[in-house]
Design a protein around this motif. Structure first.
Motif, mmCIF file in Angstrom:
data_model
loop_
_atom_site.group_PDB
_atom_site.id
_atom_site.type_symbol
_atom_site.label_atom_id
_atom_site.label_comp_id
_atom_site.label_asym_id
_atom_site.label_seq_id
_atom_site.Cartn_x
_atom_site.Cartn_y
_atom_site.Cartn_z
ATOM 1 N N LYS A 18 25.464 23.361 64.862
ATOM 2 C CA LYS A 18 26.835 23.724 65.201
ATOM 3 C C LYS A 18 27.800 22.917 64.346
ATOM 4 O O LYS A 18 27.587 21.734 64.100
ATOM 5 C CB LYS A 18 27.129 23.458 66.686
ATOM 6 C CG LYS A 18 26.399 24.383 67.630
ATOM 7 C CD LYS A 18 26.813 24.114 69.072
ATOM 8 C CE LYS A 18 26.113 25.071 70.026
ATOM 9 N NZ LYS A 18 26.519 24.831 71.447
ATOM 10 N N LYS A 19 28.864 23.565 63.927
ATOM 11 C CA LYS A 19 29.875 22.887 63.124
ATOM 12 C C LYS A 19 30.585 21.824 63.960
ATOM 13 O O LYS A 19 30.919 22.048 65.122
ATOM 14 C CB LYS A 19 30.899 23.904 62.616
ATOM 15 C CG LYS A 19 32.014 23.289 61.789
ATOM 16 C CD LYS A 19 33.044 24.320 61.388
ATOM 17 C CE LYS A 19 34.213 23.667 60.657
ATOM 18 N NZ LYS A 19 35.262 24.646 60.294
ATOM 19 N N ILE A 20 30.761 20.656 63.341
ATOM 20 C CA ILE A 20 31.498 19.582 64.013
ATOM 21 C C ILE A 20 32.976 19.961 64.033
ATOM 22 O O ILE A 20 33.568 20.217 62.976
ATOM 23 C CB ILE A 20 31.312 18.244 63.280
ATOM 24 C CG1 ILE A 20 29.836 17.857 63.250
ATOM 25 C CG2 ILE A 20 32.143 17.144 63.928
ATOM 26 C CD1 ILE A 20 29.529 16.678 62.339
ATOM 27 N N ASN A 32 38.401 13.253 61.177
ATOM 28 C CA ASN A 32 36.962 13.156 60.953
ATOM 29 C C ASN A 32 36.461 14.066 59.842
ATOM 30 O O ASN A 32 35.283 14.041 59.496
ATOM 31 C CB ASN A 32 36.198 13.467 62.246
ATOM 32 C CG ASN A 32 36.352 14.908 62.686
ATOM 33 O OD1 ASN A 32 37.319 15.582 62.330
ATOM 34 N ND2 ASN A 32 35.407 15.387 63.480
#
Length: 767
Positions: free
Chosen positions: A630-632, A723
């Motif tokens: 899953k994409k952060i 981030n």
């Protein structure tokens, strides 16, 4: 029963107690003896010289066993003060017992009182009583006073020499211990099996292999090599000096071994990074039925945290539980450290919370674990909990907490920790100074980092490297190289990490020629062979400058097999310059080398999205989904009044969301009037143009900045961290915002710092 019979029984108990070093029981009986009975039965009292012959170890056992038990020290003092009658021999025995208690409990004031009583009472200061005084002062940290007592004797026995040597070693004065050892030999006193373990410990602490070898020769000459305690000390000394082959040779030749011998060898392997050997020897120890203790377990647990098998540590944990060793603080601390280094913070926290008493080592292990696992806030919470448990932070704590502040871009909290360090004298510790440099640089205040650097009385390679890294991450490449030149003139020799910092600084500043100069001279000028991380920096350097073909050719000619970081640097550059052809080739390599890194999939997907290749975007996302990746989500945060406020794209969960979006709407209106045009190319979803513009409007960094404008005073800088890499549209928008509001806005993304001021960014649009 007659009084005489009673006295006889009591005195017999006293004599047995003294004989077996159970001195407290003996002292408790003394007040019940009549003076006449003491004199009458004086022939059965072991004299001080005979008692001294039992050796230092038996005396220590009495002090740490009976004397450290439940018998209150003030009662011992009362008995001694009330003892106005009796022979000097009896008084000496009593004084000796209380001195042992004072030394064991580090009760200096009471020990000094006894010393005064001895002098005032005219008690002959025998070698036996002098030994007790030396031991008491040394244990209480008054090593100079111990030496004054020692020097007061013209005639000294081996026990007195050994006690003074031991005192020096245990208080960290290892050089003085070795000097005294040589003086002992010069006056004709023969070192014995009590002398050698302590002087070998001194050699190990100093990593003085040559001196250790000379002492080993003396041990062979005296025929003590087969002594189990001496041989164990030899193993420990050689291991601490890094001579593991000799340590193992001594270990294998031992006619018999005890838990100390095994532990010394296991600890030697672990301390020198031979984790598998340490674990293998621990298994062999168990197979031979040698009973392990808390020190053995504490020595082997660090090894289990380094090897690849998670079950190994859990097996040892099970062994600890089965053998009830978990109550020992040293074991519990090692367990916390093991799980923390494996980033299994749930297990680490379970052990930590179950500890009956936590010390600074416990807190250091768990705080460092949280910080290394990216849970900096949890680490800070535990730091603030330490005073509640009456645990004082040390320099190791401060270093970890500063890293937490750096991770969170928590400048105010970092300043508070800095103040704490100054008040407690930790700011003079080199590791703390280096961490302060790192913290201030990562919080966007490179000028404060430089102030710390300039005021450090001592700097090591980490300090210099941290400052060079700080300049590089802020885009001040020329300053970084200037400092590197200064380091070569007056500082320590640079290491491979220093060159990573130098090459990264060149990359962020676009200094391609200088970067190549330093890279090509690493081996010849500095004796440092470039490693994969240096090659990755060079690929990044070429790639950021737009030299994609040159970067690709550089990889093809590498003498080392390129890793995911090297290909990842090229992939990132292809995204910046929208090169799908080379980007596809880089992606093929990087996904083959590291198929579990979601970041590489995202970069490739973004390359396709920016090129409008939505079918390829869908394929990449399908690959991610099938791999369970899953994409952060992008997250930005800002610290206001010591509290971090996180924001996600389109986030409306904040209590002041209405004010935030109203601020953004007003800013967007002013920005458009000033010429801002939303760049919908940075919306990486297949949407209509108006939908893309709405998506850009609520990016996380914009939300954080809007909140900062609402909550902070006019004129103060706004500091935001993200981030992920800041998107191109946000970069342009923040330049407009800085000019409109007249505020400096500092944004830290995953690559570098951006200082926005009056419509300009410090990166010069090069990031």
């Amino acid at each position: 029963m007659s009084i005489c019979s009673c006295n006889l029984v009591i005195f017999t108990l006293y004599s047995v107690s003294v004989k077996f070093c159970i001195l407290l029981g003996a002292m408790a009986l003394v007040p019940r003896l009549s003076v006449r009975s003491i004199i009458h039965h004086s022939t059965t009292i072991p004299n001080s010289e005979r008692y001294a012959d039992n050796g230092v170890c038996e005396i220590e056992e009495a002090a740490s066993g009976s004397i450290s038990g439940e018998y209150p020290l003030h009662e011992l003092m009362r008995i001694t003060h009330d003892m106005k009658h009796g022979s000097n021999r009896v008084k000496s025995e009593m004084y000796a017992s209380v001195l042992d208690a004072c030394g064991h409990r580090e009760e200096l004031a009471q020990g000094q009182q006894i010393h005064a009583h001895i002098i005032k009472g005219g008690i002959l200061l025998s070698a036996f009583l002098g030994t007790k005084l030396v031991n008491m002062y040394a244990n209480c940290g008054m090593i100079m006073d111990a030496r004054l007592v020692f020097d007061g004797f013209n005639s000294r026995n081996s026990i007195l020499w050994n006690t003074m040597i031991k005192g020096y070693v245990l208080q960290g004065f290892c050089e003085l211990a070795l000097q005294l050892y040589h003086q002992m030999k010069d006056v004709g006193m023969q070192p014995d099996n009590f002398t050698f373990p302590f002087v070998l410990k001194a050699c190990g602490t100093l990593a003085n292999l040559q001196q250790g070898r000379e002492i080993h020769e003396s041990i062979i000459e005296t025929g003590l090599e087969s002594n189990i305690y001496v041989s164990s000390a030899l193993v420990d000394m050689y291991a601490k000096c890094g001579s593991l082959e000799i340590a193992r040779e001594v270990f294998d030749k031992m006619p018999q071994r005890n838990v100390v011998s095994w532990t010394a060898m296991i600890a030697g392997y672990a301390q020198n990074g031979y984790w598998v050997d340490a674990l293998d020897l621990f298994r062999q120890m168990q197979l031979e039925g040698v009973e392990t203790n808390s020190v053995t377990i504490a020595s082997v647990l660090p090894a289990s945290s380094q090897v690849g098998h998670q079950n190994q540590g859990r097996e040892i944990h099970g062994f600890i539980t089965k053998n009830q060793l978990g109550t020992y603080p040293v074991v519990a601390n090692a367990l916390v450290d093991m799980y923390a280094k494996r980033r299994d913070m749930e297990s680490a926290r379970q052990v930590f919370d179950k500890m009956f008493r936590r010390d600074v080592v416990s807190f250091n292990a768990i705080i460092a674990g949280y910080v290394q696992s990216g849970l900096a806030n949890e680490g800070l919470k535990l730091f603030y909990r330490m005073p509640l448990e009456d645990v004082k932070p040390d320099s190791v704590t401060i270093t970890s907490v500063l890293r937490a502040c750096a991770h969170l871009t928590a400048l105010q909290r970092g300043k508070d920790v800095h103040d704490h360090a100054v008040k407690n004298g930790f700011d003079t510790v080199v590791s703390v100074g280096s961490s302060l440099i790192d913290m201030y640089a990562k919080c966007g205040t490179v000028e404060l980092a430089r102030q710390v650097f300039d005021t450090m009385s001592e700097r090591d390679v980490i300090s210099w490297t941290a400052m060079i890294t700080g300049y590089g991450s802020h885009g001040e490449g020329e300053e970084a190289l200037k400092l590197f030149d200064q380091m070569q003139q007056i500082g320590p020799k640079p290491n491979h990490i220093t060159f990573v910092a130098v090459l990264s600084a060149c990359s962020h500043a676009g200094l391609v020629d200088k970067g190549w100069h330093y890279f090509s001279g690493m081996a010849y000028n500095y004796g440092i062979e470039p490693q994969l991380e240096h090659y990755a920096c060079m690929v990044d350097l070429f790639g950021r400058a737009g030299h994609l073909d040159e970067a690709y050719e550089f990889i093809r000619k590498m003498p080392l097999e390129p890793d995911a970081a090297v290909w990842g640097a090229l992939l990132g550059a292809c995204r910046i310059y929208h090169n799908t052809e080379i980007g596809q080739q880089a992606a093929d390599h990087v996904l083959q080398l590291n198929p579990r890194n979601v970041g590489f999939y995202v970069v490739l997907s973004n390359i396709y999205a920016e090129a409008g290749r939505w079918d390829d975007v869908a394929k990449v996302r399908t690959m991610m989904k099938s791999s369970g990746l899953k994409k952060i989500p992008g997250c930005s945060w800002i610290e206001v009044n010591g509290i971090a406020h996180p924001f996600f794209v389109g986030d409306r969960s904040h209590p002041q969301s209405e004010e935030i979006y109203a601020m953004l709407e007003n800013l967007t209106k002013q920005m458009k009037e000033a010429g801002y045009v939303p760049n919908t190319r940075f919306v990486l979803h297949d949407l209509q143009d108006d939908e893309k513009e709405c998506a850009l409007y609520s990016h996380s960094e914009k939300l954080a900045i809007a909140f900062g404008l609402i909550k902070t005073s006019p004129g103060t800088p706004i500091r935001v961290a993200k981030n992920l890499r800041i998107c191109g549209d946000c970069h342009v928008a923040i330049k407009f915002i800085s000019a409109i509001v007249g505020r400096q806005i500092i944004v830290r993304d995953t690559n570098r710092f951006h200082h926005f001021n009056d419509g300009h960014c410090s990166c010069g649009d090069y990031w």
